[in-house]
Design a protein around this motif. Sequence first.
Motif, mmCIF file in Angstrom:
data_model
loop_
_atom_site.group_PDB
_atom_site.id
_atom_site.type_symbol
_atom_site.label_atom_id
_atom_site.label_comp_id
_atom_site.label_asym_id
_atom_site.label_seq_id
_atom_site.Cartn_x
_atom_site.Cartn_y
_atom_site.Cartn_z
ATOM 1 N N THR A 107 49.835 -0.641 48.586
ATOM 2 C CA THR A 107 51.025 -1.308 48.343
ATOM 3 C C THR A 107 51.163 -2.232 49.490
ATOM 4 O O THR A 107 51.628 -1.832 50.615
ATOM 5 C CB THR A 107 52.257 -0.140 48.243
ATOM 6 O OG1 THR A 107 51.854 0.820 47.235
ATOM 7 C CG2 THR A 107 53.422 -0.718 47.667
ATOM 8 N N PRO A 108 51.123 -3.534 48.998
ATOM 9 C CA PRO A 108 51.548 -4.464 50.146
ATOM 10 C C PRO A 108 52.936 -4.472 50.326
ATOM 11 O O PRO A 108 53.817 -4.709 49.510
ATOM 12 C CB PRO A 108 50.927 -5.902 49.373
ATOM 13 C CG PRO A 108 50.776 -5.473 47.725
ATOM 14 C CD PRO A 108 50.638 -4.075 47.914
ATOM 15 N N HIS A 109 53.201 -4.327 51.659
ATOM 16 C CA HIS A 109 54.668 -4.530 51.803
ATOM 17 C C HIS A 109 54.805 -5.940 52.798
ATOM 18 O O HIS A 109 56.073 -6.578 52.447
ATOM 19 C CB HIS A 109 55.175 -3.466 53.066
ATOM 20 C CG HIS A 109 55.111 -2.159 52.072
ATOM 21 N ND1 HIS A 109 56.080 -1.851 51.190
ATOM 22 C CD2 HIS A 109 54.283 -0.891 52.359
ATOM 23 C CE1 HIS A 109 55.864 -0.492 50.719
ATOM 24 N NE2 HIS A 109 54.685 -0.153 51.394
ATOM 25 N N LEU A 110 54.094 -6.318 53.500
ATOM 26 C CA LEU A 110 54.304 -7.509 54.108
ATOM 27 C C LEU A 110 53.179 -8.328 53.904
ATOM 28 O O LEU A 110 51.834 -8.134 53.669
ATOM 29 C CB LEU A 110 53.909 -7.370 55.740
ATOM 30 C CG LEU A 110 54.698 -6.341 56.419
ATOM 31 C CD1 LEU A 110 54.337 -6.079 57.752
ATOM 32 C CD2 LEU A 110 56.253 -6.931 56.309
ATOM 33 N N VAL A 111 53.540 -9.714 53.351
ATOM 34 C CA VAL A 111 52.696 -10.841 52.940
ATOM 35 C C VAL A 111 52.868 -12.082 53.593
ATOM 36 O O VAL A 111 53.967 -12.334 53.919
ATOM 37 C CB VAL A 111 52.754 -10.849 51.182
ATOM 38 C CG1 VAL A 111 52.115 -9.855 50.644
ATOM 39 C CG2 VAL A 111 53.855 -11.310 50.777
ATOM 40 N N GLU A 161 53.911 -14.320 48.121
ATOM 41 C CA GLU A 161 54.871 -13.075 47.769
ATOM 42 C C GLU A 161 54.774 -12.391 46.544
ATOM 43 O O GLU A 161 55.081 -11.211 46.329
ATOM 44 C CB GLU A 161 56.351 -13.695 47.943
ATOM 45 C CG GLU A 161 56.982 -14.189 49.252
ATOM 46 C CD GLU A 161 56.263 -15.733 49.455
ATOM 47 O OE1 GLU A 161 56.571 -15.877 50.818
ATOM 48 O OE2 GLU A 161 55.897 -16.441 48.765
ATOM 49 N N ALA A 165 53.233 -8.941 46.861
ATOM 50 C CA ALA A 165 54.218 -7.924 47.011
ATOM 51 C C ALA A 165 55.179 -7.505 45.745
ATOM 52 O O ALA A 165 55.582 -6.362 45.565
ATOM 53 C CB ALA A 165 55.322 -8.226 48.084
ATOM 54 N N GLN A 172 53.957 -4.615 42.843
ATOM 55 C CA GLN A 172 54.053 -3.156 42.810
ATOM 56 C C GLN A 172 54.685 -2.485 41.682
ATOM 57 O O GLN A 172 55.525 -2.752 40.955
ATOM 58 C CB GLN A 172 55.234 -2.778 44.126
ATOM 59 C CG GLN A 172 54.532 -3.535 45.383
ATOM 60 C CD GLN A 172 55.135 -3.031 46.444
ATOM 61 O OE1 GLN A 172 55.846 -2.163 46.731
ATOM 62 N NE2 GLN A 172 55.586 -4.277 47.288
#
Length: 97
Positions: free
Chosen positions: A82-86, A91, A94, A97
């Motif tokens: 799960t990408p939280h910071l991009v 964007e 993120a 999700q």
Amino acid sequence: MFIVTVTYTAPLDEVEAWRPAHGAWLTQQIAHRRLLAAGRQEPLVGGVYLAPRMPAGELDRLLATDPYVVHGVAAHAVVGFTPHLVAEGLEVLAAEQ
């Protein structure tokens, strides 16, 4: 989201025979957003795909249609994350999700 690694299980000359079909398959998957990115590993031992969030069974069924897998010249390994910071401009990753 998933990172899919592709590992060649056959000599490169056998892999090369299926590269056009594999490339067409990748183009179709990306056009339908079933894959988001694809590229070769360096050194050339396989590739990497970035796939959007979907049920794991759906991804397995999709990957089973890869000509490399159909013809037995490659195998896939899947890692979910799960990408939280991009980075700025990415964007949308993120939002997957």
